[in-house]
Design an enzyme around this catalytic site. Structure first.
Site, PDB file in Angstrom:
ATOM      1  N   GLU A 128       1.041  -1.285  -0.033  1.00 26.95           N
ATOM      2  CA  GLU A 128       0.049   0.037   0.017  1.00 26.95           C
ATOM      3  C   GLU A 128       0.812   1.237  -0.086  1.00 26.95           C
ATOM      4  O   GLU A 128       0.603   2.304  -0.826  1.00 26.95           O
ATOM      5  CB  GLU A 128      -0.991   0.048   1.256  1.00 26.95           C
ATOM      6  CG  GLU A 128      -1.733   1.131   1.200  1.00 26.95           C
ATOM      7  CD  GLU A 128      -2.739   1.421   2.558  1.00 26.95           C
ATOM      8  OE1 GLU A 128      -3.027   0.354   3.315  1.00 26.95           O
ATOM      9  OE2 GLU A 128      -2.726   2.535   2.996  1.00 26.95           O
ATOM     10  N   ASN A 223      -1.605  -5.566   9.583  1.00 22.85           N
ATOM     11  CA  ASN A 223      -2.789  -4.892  10.568  1.00 22.85           C
ATOM     12  C   ASN A 223      -2.904  -6.007  11.668  1.00 22.85           C
ATOM     13  O   ASN A 223      -3.170  -5.592  12.703  1.00 22.85           O
ATOM     14  CB  ASN A 223      -4.132  -4.467   9.886  1.00 22.85           C
ATOM     15  CG  ASN A 223      -4.955  -5.624   9.627  1.00 22.85           C
ATOM     16  OD1 ASN A 223      -5.812  -5.988  10.350  1.00 22.85           O
ATOM     17  ND2 ASN A 223      -4.851  -6.020   8.299  1.00 22.85           N
TER      18      ASN A 223
END
Ligand code: SF4
Length: 303
Positions: A128, A223
């Site tokens: 990302e 995450n």
């Protein structure tokens, strides 16, 4: 002797709408024709195996060739440069970039257009972050106080965050940038996504009530690891498992209550299987916990 313990699920956990929609789009393409995913659709081995079983092939976003005429950009997004390269190479591109990742791209582009030197709070090398910085080669990536200390001066500094960064870290680093260059105008756009915030807040609440936290998530899911680290910072023991077979019995010794949460790329089915495994190991689920309810607006598509 089997350990007895209670199982408490976090109020918010597991797959977010961005991953859910990306998975549905990729499976839709795969049902129609052969396709190649440019990187991992999401960082979760269970999801990856499910796509592989449908015949989806693996490719690389940075490459210029794929084994099929259809290629899929992942939920983590891509730079416009990469997207254009694939389309102009004659490939049919299905773009499953999460709308909230797109929002972060838009925020960074606006800051640059306003004359800011771009800064991304995130993990250098993460797909990302590579996508975010790909169209702005001068962008600086920071993740620590040391990174901030090395940040060059600019009169205007524009800051965004990788969508899955812990909110406390982002706040800390924005303040550190302001202290590092007190005469600079520092503009911060909060691009940490709502599902990430909801899972982090729910984890904080969970950690008040349990001794041990099990995070269900992929081995290379940023995450999920952030949830593990946050639980440890909050004083709980914490481990990660991608699937039931990875749960170690000795993790549970001496625990009265075990908390369960999951990263945003983890299927709800996988969480349910892990909870069943915990029950086999002596756990009893506390009723009415872990609605796994989406945060307000979380499941709505974002235009
Ligand atoms: S974690 Fe956030 S940004 Fe990433 S796919 Fe899910 S909703 Fe989108």
């Amino acid at each position: 002797m089997m350990t007895r313990f209670e199982i408490k699920l976090a109020e918010h956990y597991g797959m977010c709408f961005g991953v859910r929609d990306a998975l549905a789009a990729a499976e839709g393409v795969a049902r129609e024709r052969p396709a190649t995913i440019l990187g991992q659709l999401v960082h979760n081995e269970v999801v990856r195996e499910r796509l592989a079983a449908m015949g989806v092939q693996d490719g690389e976003l940075a490459a210029s060739r794929a084994p099929t005429a259809d290629v899929i950009v992942t939920a983590h997004g891509a730079s416009d440069r990469d997207r254009t390269r694939w389309a102009s190479g004659g490939y049919a591109v299905t773009d499953t970039t999460c709308p909230l990742v797109r929002k972060a791209h838009g925020a960074l582009a606006q800051l640059v257009a306003a004359g800011c030197a771009p800064v991304v709070i995130g993990k250098a090398g993460h797909v990302e972050v590579r996508g975010l910085t790909g169209d702005f080669p001068g962008a600086q990536v920071v993740l620590s106080d040391e990174d901030v200390a090395a940040l060059p001066f600019a009169e205007k500094i524009g800051v965004v965050a990788q969508t899955t960064q812990p909110i406390e870290r982002v706040g800390h680093l924005v303040e550190a940038i302001r202290r590092r260059h007190p005469s600079a105008e520092v503009i911060f756009k909060d691009t940490v996504c709502q599902p990430t915030k909801a899972r982090q807040t729910a984890l904080r609440d969970l950690c008040r009530e349990v001794e041990f936290v099990l995070v269900v998530g992929g081995a290379n899911s940023n995450n999920s690891w952030e949830l593990v680290e946050k639980a440890r910072r909050l004083g709980c023991r914490a481990e990660r498992a991608a699937r039931p077979e990875e749960v170690k019995e000795h993790w549970l010794y001496g625990c009265g209550t075990v908390g369960v949460t999951a990263g945003t790329s983890t299927l709800r089915d996988t969480v349910a299987e892990v909870v069943r495994r915990l029950e086999e190991l002596g756990g009893v689920r506390i009723p009415d916990t872990g609605g796994g309810r989406p945060a307000k607006g979380e499941w709505e598509r974002v235009a």
